[in-house]
Design a protein around this motif. Sequence first.
Motif, PDB file in Angstrom:
ATOM      1  N   ASP A  53     -10.172   0.196 -21.917  1.00 32.66           N
ATOM      2  CA  ASP A  53     -11.047  -0.473 -20.948  1.00 32.66           C
ATOM      3  C   ASP A  53     -10.644  -0.214 -19.504  1.00 32.66           C
ATOM      4  OD1 ASP A  53     -12.449  -1.491 -23.056  1.00 32.66           O
ATOM      5  OD2 ASP A  53     -11.619  -3.512 -22.915  1.00 32.66           O
TER       6      ASP A  53
ATOM      7  N   GLU B 109     -14.363  -5.817 -11.043  1.00 30.67           N
ATOM      8  CA  GLU B 109     -14.949  -5.377 -12.304  1.00 30.67           C
ATOM      9  C   GLU B 109     -14.036  -4.377 -13.008  1.00 30.67           C
ATOM     10  OE1 GLU B 109     -17.884  -1.791 -11.256  1.00 30.67           O
ATOM     11  OE2 GLU B 109     -18.530  -3.679 -10.326  1.00 30.67           O
ATOM     12  N   TYR B 110     -14.465  -3.988 -14.220  1.00 29.53           N
ATOM     13  CA  TYR B 110     -13.763  -2.960 -14.987  1.00 29.53           C
ATOM     14  C   TYR B 110     -14.514  -1.644 -14.775  1.00 29.53           C
ATOM     15  CZ  TYR B 110     -11.482  -6.810 -17.509  1.00 29.53           C
ATOM     16  OH  TYR B 110     -10.764  -7.924 -17.841  1.00 29.53           O
TER      17      TYR B 110
ATOM     18  N   GLN C  77     -14.771   0.980 -17.820  1.00 30.82           N
ATOM     19  CA  GLN C  77     -15.127   0.501 -19.153  1.00 30.82           C
ATOM     20  C   GLN C  77     -16.327   1.239 -19.738  1.00 30.82           C
ATOM     21  OE1 GLN C  77     -15.917  -3.750 -19.382  1.00 30.82           O
ATOM     22  NE2 GLN C  77     -14.744  -3.853 -21.278  1.00 30.82           N
ATOM     23  N   ASN C  78     -17.301   1.552 -18.915  1.00 33.84           N
ATOM     24  CA  ASN C  78     -18.517   2.210 -19.412  1.00 33.84           C
ATOM     25  C   ASN C  78     -18.825   3.454 -18.592  1.00 33.84           C
ATOM     26  OD1 ASN C  78     -19.256   0.210 -21.470  1.00 33.84           O
ATOM     27  ND2 ASN C  78     -19.588  -1.165 -19.736  1.00 33.84           N
ATOM     28  N   LEU C  79     -17.902   4.388 -18.583  1.00 33.15           N
ATOM     29  CA  LEU C  79     -18.117   5.633 -17.844  1.00 33.15           C
ATOM     30  C   LEU C  79     -19.125   6.523 -18.569  1.00 33.15           C
ATOM     31  CD1 LEU C  79     -14.456   6.530 -16.829  1.00 33.15           C
ATOM     32  CD2 LEU C  79     -16.258   5.659 -15.343  1.00 33.15           C
ATOM     33  N   PRO C  80     -19.987   7.227 -17.836  1.00 38.31           N
ATOM     34  CA  PRO C  80     -20.994   8.090 -18.478  1.00 38.31           C
ATOM     35  C   PRO C  80     -20.380   9.331 -19.107  1.00 38.31           C
ATOM     36  CG  PRO C  80     -21.021   8.374 -16.094  1.00 38.31           C
ATOM     37  CD  PRO C  80     -20.069   7.238 -16.369  1.00 38.31           C
TER      38      PRO C  80
ATOM     39  N   ARG D 114     -18.865   9.914 -21.775  1.00 37.40           N
ATOM     40  CA  ARG D 114     -17.562   9.751 -22.416  1.00 37.40           C
ATOM     41  C   ARG D 114     -16.405  10.250 -21.537  1.00 37.40           C
ATOM     42  NH1 ARG D 114     -18.763  11.533 -28.731  1.00 37.40           N
ATOM     43  NH2 ARG D 114     -20.405   9.983 -29.123  1.00 37.40           N
TER      44      ARG D 114
ATOM     45  N   ASN E 290     -13.092  10.294 -19.641  1.00 35.37           N
ATOM     46  CA  ASN E 290     -11.819   9.621 -19.893  1.00 35.37           C
ATOM     47  C   ASN E 290     -11.065   9.497 -18.574  1.00 35.37           C
ATOM     48  OD1 ASN E 290      -9.412   8.623 -20.789  1.00 35.37           O
ATOM     49  ND2 ASN E 290      -8.973  10.279 -22.215  1.00 35.37           N
TER      50      ASN E 290
END
Length: 201
Positions: free
Chosen positions: A112, A124-125, A128-131, A133, A135
């Motif tokens: 996360d 915020e994080y 957590q939801n990067l486009p 995939r 890393n």
Amino acid sequence: MCTGKCSRCIGLMLIPLAFICIAANLLLIFPNAEKKWVDHITLQVWLMGGIVGGGLFILCPGCAAVRAGGKGCCGTGCCGNRCRMLRSVFSSIFGGLGSLYCLVVSATALGDGPLCFVQPGAWEYPFQNLPNRTNYLANQTLWDICIEPKNIVMWHVVLFSILLASSGVELVLCGLQVVNAAIGVFCGDCRRKPKQEDGAL
């Protein structure tokens, strides 16, 4: 190596690992060693995986393993430490669950990413939801997204990696001790009675 010596060796490795996990989790509570960020730390830090799972849950089997490798519980060699070995089996299972908890919490935290202050002015994080995939662990240029606390991503990644590695080793050691202590319950700890000195009654 006899089960008694092996048990003591495992216990002496588990105890410092437990303190490493506790220290790493305590440092995560204070990003950059500053108190002002305590209200803005990740959920996984508050879950206390290092303090509870990898720390306190491991101190019990660590001490039990060391004791199981000590002198016999009813005198020299009478029961081969079977009583202590049996206790070590159950405490090692207990410790294994704790280390597994720490392992899962740490892996989730690394996945996360940290909670940090980003533009346009929110906590915020961001990873957590990067486009696609993406890393963030492999792309350090993304770390500049976090404005405050400074170097929070490095702090987060290093300490949770320590927790992840330590809890993984703890889990393996607890598993080994379950097997070792179970053998000790049935076979004893290979301890021999000391030979009486010449002339002793």
